[in-house]
Design a protein around this motif. Structure first.
Motif, PDB file in Angstrom:
ATOM      1  N   ILE A 266       0.863  -1.183   0.000  1.00 28.45           N
ATOM      2  CA  ILE A 266       0.000   0.000   0.000  1.00 28.45           C
ATOM      3  C   ILE A 266       0.895   1.226   0.000  1.00 28.45           C
ATOM      4  CG2 ILE A 266      -1.626   1.343   1.391  1.00 28.45           C
ATOM      5  CD1 ILE A 266      -2.670  -1.360   2.472  1.00 28.45           C
ATOM      6  N   THR A 267       0.589   2.178  -0.861  1.00 30.92           N
ATOM      7  CA  THR A 267       1.397   3.398  -0.906  1.00 30.92           C
ATOM      8  C   THR A 267       0.522   4.637  -0.740  1.00 30.92           C
ATOM      9  OG1 THR A 267       1.132   3.694  -3.277  1.00 30.92           O
ATOM     10  CG2 THR A 267       2.985   2.343  -2.576  1.00 30.92           C
ATOM     11  N   CYS A 268       1.001   5.568   0.061  1.00 29.88           N
ATOM     12  CA  CYS A 268       0.319   6.857   0.225  1.00 29.88           C
ATOM     13  C   CYS A 268       1.220   7.943  -0.359  1.00 29.88           C
ATOM     14  CB  CYS A 268       0.106   7.191   1.696  1.00 29.88           C
ATOM     15  SG  CYS A 268      -0.813   5.955   2.615  1.00 29.88           S
ATOM     16  N   SER A 269       0.730   8.625  -1.375  1.00 21.67           N
ATOM     17  CA  SER A 269       1.501   9.707  -2.012  1.00 21.67           C
ATOM     18  C   SER A 269       1.139  11.053  -1.408  1.00 21.67           C
ATOM     19  CB  SER A 269       1.197   9.759  -3.501  1.00 21.67           C
ATOM     20  OG  SER A 269       1.218   8.486  -4.060  1.00 21.67           O
ATOM     21  N   ASN A 270       1.856  12.062  -1.835  1.00 22.72           N
ATOM     22  CA  ASN A 270       1.579  13.414  -1.379  1.00 22.72           C
ATOM     23  C   ASN A 270       0.371  14.021  -2.085  1.00 22.72           C
ATOM     24  OD1 ASN A 270       3.657  14.051   0.563  1.00 22.72           O
ATOM     25  ND2 ASN A 270       5.095  13.768  -1.125  1.00 22.72           N
ATOM     26  N   ASN A 271      -0.198  15.020  -1.473  1.00 18.77           N
ATOM     27  CA  ASN A 271      -1.332  15.742  -2.052  1.00 18.77           C
ATOM     28  C   ASN A 271      -0.866  17.053  -2.680  1.00 18.77           C
ATOM     29  OD1 ASN A 271      -2.807  13.729  -0.878  1.00 18.77           O
ATOM     30  ND2 ASN A 271      -3.819  15.032   0.633  1.00 18.77           N
ATOM     31  N   THR A 272      -1.589  17.473  -3.690  1.00 21.49           N
ATOM     32  CA  THR A 272      -1.303  18.747  -4.356  1.00 21.49           C
ATOM     33  C   THR A 272      -2.556  19.616  -4.325  1.00 21.49           C
ATOM     34  OG1 THR A 272      -1.822  17.583  -6.393  1.00 21.49           O
ATOM     35  CG2 THR A 272       0.491  17.969  -5.936  1.00 21.49           C
ATOM     36  N   PRO A 273      -2.395  20.931  -4.512  1.00 18.97           N
ATOM     37  CA  PRO A 273      -3.567  21.813  -4.485  1.00 18.97           C
ATOM     38  C   PRO A 273      -4.579  21.477  -5.570  1.00 18.97           C
ATOM     39  CG  PRO A 273      -1.523  23.090  -4.437  1.00 18.97           C
ATOM     40  CD  PRO A 273      -1.134  21.675  -4.675  1.00 18.97           C
ATOM     41  N   SER A 274      -4.102  20.945  -6.689  1.00 18.96           N
ATOM     42  CA  SER A 274      -5.017  20.569  -7.761  1.00 18.96           C
ATOM     43  C   SER A 274      -4.412  19.411  -8.530  1.00 18.96           C
ATOM     44  CB  SER A 274      -5.240  21.744  -8.719  1.00 18.96           C
ATOM     45  OG  SER A 274      -4.150  21.858  -9.609  1.00 18.96           O
ATOM     46  N   ASN A 275      -5.217  18.847  -9.416  1.00 22.41           N
ATOM     47  CA  ASN A 275      -4.713  17.807 -10.302  1.00 22.41           C
ATOM     48  C   ASN A 275      -4.435  18.358 -11.694  1.00 22.41           C
ATOM     49  OD1 ASN A 275      -4.549  15.531  -8.643  1.00 22.41           O
ATOM     50  ND2 ASN A 275      -6.761  15.308  -8.652  1.00 22.41           N
ATOM     51  N   THR A 276      -4.112  19.612 -11.738  1.00 24.36           N
ATOM     52  CA  THR A 276      -3.831  20.269 -13.006  1.00 24.36           C
ATOM     53  C   THR A 276      -2.324  20.324 -13.229  1.00 24.36           C
ATOM     54  OG1 THR A 276      -5.848  21.551 -12.775  1.00 24.36           O
ATOM     55  CG2 THR A 276      -4.206  22.417 -14.297  1.00 24.36           C
ATOM     56  N   GLY A 277      -1.918  20.017 -14.447  1.00 32.92           N
ATOM     57  CA  GLY A 277      -0.496  20.019 -14.760  1.00 32.92           C
ATOM     58  C   GLY A 277      -0.228  20.700 -16.086  1.00 32.92           C
ATOM     59  N   ILE A 278       1.042  20.927 -16.354  1.00 33.12           N
ATOM     60  CA  ILE A 278       1.425  21.534 -17.632  1.00 33.12           C
ATOM     61  C   ILE A 278       2.494  20.684 -18.294  1.00 33.12           C
ATOM     62  CG2 ILE A 278       2.631  23.456 -18.742  1.00 33.12           C
ATOM     63  CD1 ILE A 278       1.287  25.395 -17.217  1.00 33.12           C
ATOM     64  N   TRP A 279       2.348  20.523 -19.583  1.00 38.55           N
ATOM     65  CA  TRP A 279       3.411  19.917 -20.387  1.00 38.55           C
ATOM     66  C   TRP A 279       3.966  21.016 -21.262  1.00 38.55           C
ATOM     67  CZ3 TRP A 279      -0.327  15.693 -22.689  1.00 38.55           C
ATOM     68  CH2 TRP A 279      -0.741  14.833 -21.663  1.00 38.55           C
ATOM     69  N   ASP A 280       5.256  21.249 -21.168  1.00 41.25           N
ATOM     70  CA  ASP A 280       5.851  22.226 -22.083  1.00 41.25           C
ATOM     71  C   ASP A 280       7.249  21.771 -22.493  1.00 41.25           C
ATOM     72  OD1 ASP A 280       7.498  22.801 -19.962  1.00 41.25           O
ATOM     73  OD2 ASP A 280       6.453  24.636 -19.408  1.00 41.25           O
ATOM     74  N   GLU A 281       7.995  22.673 -23.074  1.00 38.41           N
ATOM     75  CA  GLU A 281       9.291  22.277 -23.615  1.00 38.41           C
ATOM     76  C   GLU A 281      10.210  21.653 -22.557  1.00 38.41           C
ATOM     77  OE1 GLU A 281      10.250  25.085 -27.424  1.00 38.41           O
ATOM     78  OE2 GLU A 281      10.331  25.992 -25.437  1.00 38.41           O
ATOM     79  N   ASN A 282       9.967  21.977 -21.308  1.00 38.59           N
ATOM     80  CA  ASN A 282      10.829  21.446 -20.253  1.00 38.59           C
ATOM     81  C   ASN A 282      10.334  20.135 -19.679  1.00 38.59           C
ATOM     82  OD1 ASN A 282      12.545  23.732 -20.352  1.00 38.59           O
ATOM     83  ND2 ASN A 282      10.911  24.872 -19.336  1.00 38.59           N
ATOM     84  N   GLY A 283       9.265  19.616 -20.210  1.00 39.85           N
ATOM     85  CA  GLY A 283       8.767  18.340 -19.719  1.00 39.85           C
ATOM     86  C   GLY A 283       7.377  18.463 -19.142  1.00 39.85           C
ATOM     87  N   GLN A 284       7.037  17.514 -18.280  1.00 34.78           N
ATOM     88  CA  GLN A 284       5.738  17.511 -17.631  1.00 34.78           C
ATOM     89  C   GLN A 284       5.892  18.126 -16.240  1.00 34.78           C
ATOM     90  OE1 GLN A 284       3.962  13.396 -17.868  1.00 34.78           O
ATOM     91  NE2 GLN A 284       6.012  12.959 -18.597  1.00 34.78           N
TER      92      GLN A 284
ATOM     93  N   SER B 295       0.050  26.851 -28.364  1.00 36.50           N
ATOM     94  CA  SER B 295       1.298  26.984 -29.120  1.00 36.50           C
ATOM     95  C   SER B 295       2.539  26.746 -28.270  1.00 36.50           C
ATOM     96  CB  SER B 295       1.371  28.368 -29.762  1.00 36.50           C
ATOM     97  OG  SER B 295       1.275  29.365 -28.762  1.00 36.50           O
ATOM     98  N   LYS B 296       2.406  26.880 -26.949  1.00 36.94           N
ATOM     99  CA  LYS B 296       3.591  26.707 -26.095  1.00 36.94           C
ATOM    100  C   LYS B 296       3.479  25.570 -25.088  1.00 36.94           C
ATOM    101  CE  LYS B 296       5.129  31.499 -26.351  1.00 36.94           C
ATOM    102  NZ  LYS B 296       5.115  32.777 -25.636  1.00 36.94           N
ATOM    103  N   GLY B 297       2.424  24.769 -25.186  1.00 34.33           N
ATOM    104  CA  GLY B 297       2.304  23.664 -24.249  1.00 34.33           C
ATOM    105  C   GLY B 297       0.878  23.214 -24.081  1.00 34.33           C
ATOM    106  N   CYS B 298       0.663  22.418 -23.072  1.00 36.36           N
ATOM    107  CA  CYS B 298      -0.649  21.808 -22.869  1.00 36.36           C
ATOM    108  C   CYS B 298      -0.944  21.740 -21.369  1.00 36.36           C
ATOM    109  CB  CYS B 298      -0.622  20.397 -23.465  1.00 36.36           C
ATOM    110  SG  CYS B 298      -2.210  19.582 -23.504  1.00 36.36           S
ATOM    111  N   ILE B 299      -2.122  22.201 -21.000  1.00 33.24           N
ATOM    112  CA  ILE B 299      -2.550  22.103 -19.605  1.00 33.24           C
ATOM    113  C   ILE B 299      -3.552  20.955 -19.497  1.00 33.24           C
ATOM    114  CG2 ILE B 299      -3.887  23.238 -17.788  1.00 33.24           C
ATOM    115  CD1 ILE B 299      -2.827  25.909 -18.936  1.00 33.24           C
ATOM    116  N   THR B 300      -3.374  20.103 -18.512  1.00 31.69           N
ATOM    117  CA  THR B 300      -4.301  18.983 -18.341  1.00 31.69           C
ATOM    118  C   THR B 300      -4.882  18.979 -16.939  1.00 31.69           C
ATOM    119  OG1 THR B 300      -2.624  17.472 -17.505  1.00 31.69           O
ATOM    120  CG2 THR B 300      -2.918  17.533 -19.880  1.00 31.69           C
TER     121      THR B 300
END
Lengths: 340, 340, 340, 340
Positions: free
Chosen positions: B253-271, C249-254
């Motif tokens: 069983i694993t418990c991970s950390n919580n974040t303020p939201s489940n929103t993320g960004i993918w851009d040139e620097n990664g996810q 144009s500069k990334g993706c928000i999910t």
């Protein structure tokens, strides 16, 4: 050990080299005997790099070589049909890159030649051999998510090809979306009956000037009534974006993107993971080997390739329907054609 | 509706205000009647903010108020034991922040008073009420992962408290790790028999100069032979790191950390995903409400709090054992004490 | 402390109770003075549960109460417009559940009344207050992903409502997709100019018999040329599926789904995480509190609600366009209307 | 093309076959000329499978073959040292599986022979070539997380080997944890000075009867004061668990497990992803190819292998220290030895 299958590769461009390398170094049961290219130097450098005994300018040297049992066609699209017919008449087994041709009639004629000759024929829809997608298709087939209701395919390239290339590509639907049309059929094993496309030029105005689009959403309806939606872009700055989702009566299957590693960093700016694998060479590396392994296996053990002429034809039909829908701003019905 | 439970809050510091706010605004069945603080202005500002009728300087005003049935003790650690005894003698139910005291004898004496009086007594191990950890403990209890073999707890603060605070905190093991000692017991429901600690001062040399450590790894053995390992740091620049893992014969069983939201960004620097919730106020917001709801419920409906005096005592015993192990560079055996 | 805002809640059904509970217990600055329902018993039980002084049958008792400054309209859709007009004429501030009405003319008339009276008016598009989506909209606004090219919204309910309800709901596009139409506008801050809908009845034939659909894909074009695609289902067996993605144009928000905890299990069958939060009550719990906090704040501090009448109107216009597109199998142009 | 490197493989067991296959089919610049095994049939079947010209019983046939420039030692541990010395004296380059030997003196003597002869020497710590871990080590080296404070390594096998094997394995610390000892040094590039081990037999009592353990937690201190903690189990029913984390002053690097695909299912029971890759053959497939590519490259281009004799020696020293600590229930100091 079984006797090695001897092949010839036609075309020493990017995709021809991938197949040559995989056949030479990663498929013990295969041996590339000859590689051809209208640019002889290309053929020669590939031969050196992948340990291929002969490099030639004219692909007929391959077709006429008694030692060679199968050809891998990686030349420009407008040469495919003729080569398929010539190979068929020489009883040579054929692996052909997609699309077979941009004209439905021409494709049908070529496939007729294949059929008459009885040779093995496989089309280069490499994504079917990707572990993510093949697992999804398998699970759908096993009924793990019940009856499919909505299929979502996201397919975005990291950067558009040169405008010069686009001009002769047949347009985004036949050049790029064609893989997704095939994926739509592959994931559910069902045929499409309606196509509706929206698109525009948002990435680069030069693409629009060349008469093409670079961003699109295509909605389709399967025979069962299930819906499929594809979204495409020619430019995803975060890397090659290749995802799919099959939503059904009992659940949802999702295929995420792959990264070079599962290593990430947490720092003051948040959690970071690596960018996705850059483009198709990286993303479908395994899949290219797997599709060629299947082809070699089919020839050596008299099996039928899982992705054949009909798949090559159908994807072009869908691409043409999408072009029509975009132009006429309406749903285009794809008649269930009596093919071959 | 049931009659509201009337409470007094002792101490209007950070944790006292959290409890006051939760009781006033988020627990309909509770009403804070009075709040005390040696700094009267603190008590008054909290009273204004949380709509509490009376603010006083001397906590005896709370203890002597006939209207108040329960106290929430949030004053400095060295005042807890005395207040527990005084409250018990007035038959007031008690919620007490951790640690009860830094001295085992003093704790035992206070708990004896509680026992004699028959009042409800709950210790502020708020993490037991966190959805991640409570689910993990529940699943372990249900046998979902079979017999536990290895428990891993990671607990890292975003930044160390002021060195002045550290000097009177009892040291990292009794101030910070104490939560993890309780978590170790909570996750498996098993008692610890051996403690071995390694630690050092890597974050800030002033902490070392003050005789404390800021980085530690504590390995413990449960009575069953299972192992538990805790790692702590006073400074995780990426936010509050609160994870746990229970590995057993049938799974993990694993418990991970919580974040303020489940929103993320993918851009040139990664996810990228958001940093973890900053610190305990954010991370355990829900848990603070839940623990107080349990306390109110226990008092109103004559139930026994799930986290009681014995838990407060055991965590201090483990903290003291870790201190000893660190000093003597050896495994310290924690005798199964006949407590109370 | 600021004087509490006194409100009346009209309608003690599911959504009315949510707002009553939040106003009573989670928003210190608000106080519900009265709740009404044509079914008096419903109003009375809600009053008991949420500590509301008065329960009445006729909502005019609320409107006529001099003490009450604002109403929260949670009655059936066909009563909204009339109540909005009546409240406006009494200078009462209005929070109204979506949709305002199913008829564009009726909505416009009601909004005209609001405008003339100068009262605050907020529509219940609660999803705008969800941390995932509000963060996404904020990041888009900040240019983090450049110019939006493709917006994808997935919105699937865990189970369809009773067919009897569906018959009076206005149809899936106005009952369910309406939230997504608002989301499409919210995420980019841009207006929609074209709508194209595909849909069918795949979940339950009775829904089709009632003249409605249960599965849909809606493609839209923003004024900028960007595309938006929404997919909906009335039945996702794995829980409420509420995701969005803005690709630019500069990334993706999910935005991913939320789960009750971040605890998972690894066992012989693989890695498992909890199902998503079940339905809107769980998923948008925080958002319901936040939207009502904004409303209370706007009234108390003379601010304009961020989601107003125009948003309520636009979403209905898009829903009607989708209905038309589905029926006529073509793209429907949404004229930029001169509204109000 | 460069001339192929000709190698001999000693030992046709599981690991010998992996190396033979990789050298034969996945490393164009290498060619296996001979494979030996005391069980000649094993050698012969491997030769057939991997297209190796000669299979022999006595490894001296390999050592005496003038055509062969390098050996890959995959025989039982107790034969390694002798073979290293014999190969060195014949100026043959050496790739040797871990551990070099279980005795420190024997290892030193063998490494002395290597040093005198000047041949290339690489030890089979394949995990250093895994993309997850190599990226982590690279990022630590680049200072991405500042100064390391805590390293966490989790390494759990899917199932214990036969008890008969365990009896001659040298014990869990030298057979299994040895990889983690090397990983601890690799991830930070720092040396270890203190070792403290806790362990027990929780998986299978027969392992305990054989004098070994199957579950362990090892805490170590780097020269810098940073701490490292390793946890091991011989049986993780959910698959091979190979994770690492480096926590430092500026952030934290985490390496997660790999799965066969990134495809998952959401259904009524929640979200499911595939089990982790089963065991080392699957998990480190790429890494085995990469380490051998490095070896071939080092020999062909006169470079020094990145993982050499000293690494083989240090890992054994740490394993022995852990055994001692477990037995004596105290911290064991690892003296900085003047090696070679």
């Amino acid at each position: 050990m079984t006797k090695k299958l001897k092949l010839g590769v036609i075309g020493a461009g990017r995709i021809g080299r991938i197949h040559a390398e995989n056949l030479s170094f990663h498929i013990p049961g295969a041996q590339v005997e000859m590689i051809s290219d209208v640019n002889l130097e290309s053929a020669e450098s590939a031969a050196r790099e992948y340990h291929i005994p002969r490099a030639v300018k004219d692909y007929h040297d391959i077709l006429d070589c008694k030692d060679i049992q199968a050809v891998v066609i990686c030349s420009p699209t407008n040469t495919h049909a003729k080569m398929i017919e010539e190979s068929s008449s020489r009883k040579m087994h054929i692996f052909c890159e997609k699309p077979i041709d941009l004209d439905v009639g021409t494709i049908k004629k070529a496939l007729q030649a294949v059929k008459s000759s009885g040779v093995k024929f496989q089309v280069g829809f490499n994504r079917r051999f990707d572990p993510n997608f093949s697992r999804a298709a398998k699970w759908v087939g096993e009924g793990k998510i019940g009856t499919p209701h909505i299929v979502r395919i996201t397919s975005r390239d990291p950067a558009p090809p040169p405008v010069e290339y686009l001009k002769v590509s047949g347009g985004m639907f036949l050049d790029m979306t064609i893989h997704d049309f095939d994926m739509a059929r592959y994931l559910t094993g069902e045929e499409i009956v309606e196509v509706s496309a929206a698109g525009g030029c948002l990435v680069n105005p030069e693409i629009g000037n060349a008469g093409d689009i670079d961003t699109a959403v295509v909605t389709m309806r399967y025979k069962s009534g299930a819906l499929c939606v594809i979204d495409n872009s020619r430019k995803a700055v975060y890397g090659y974006d290749q995802r799919a989702e099959v939503f059904g009566s009992k659940g949802c299957i999702t295929c995420s993107n792959n990264t070079p590693s599962n290593t990430g960093i947490w720092d003051e700016n948040g959690q970071r993971k690596e960018p996705f694998l850059f483009f198709f060479l990286e993303r479908y590396k395994e899949a290219y080997v797997a599709e060629m392994k299947e082809f070699v296996d089919c020839v050596q053990n008299d099996k039928t390739p899982s992705v054949g002429g009909i798949d090559g034809l159908k994807s072009v039909i869908l691409g043409l329907a999408a072009q029509k829908s975009l132009k006429e701003k309406r749903i285009v019905r794809v008649e269930g054609e009596a093919i071959l």
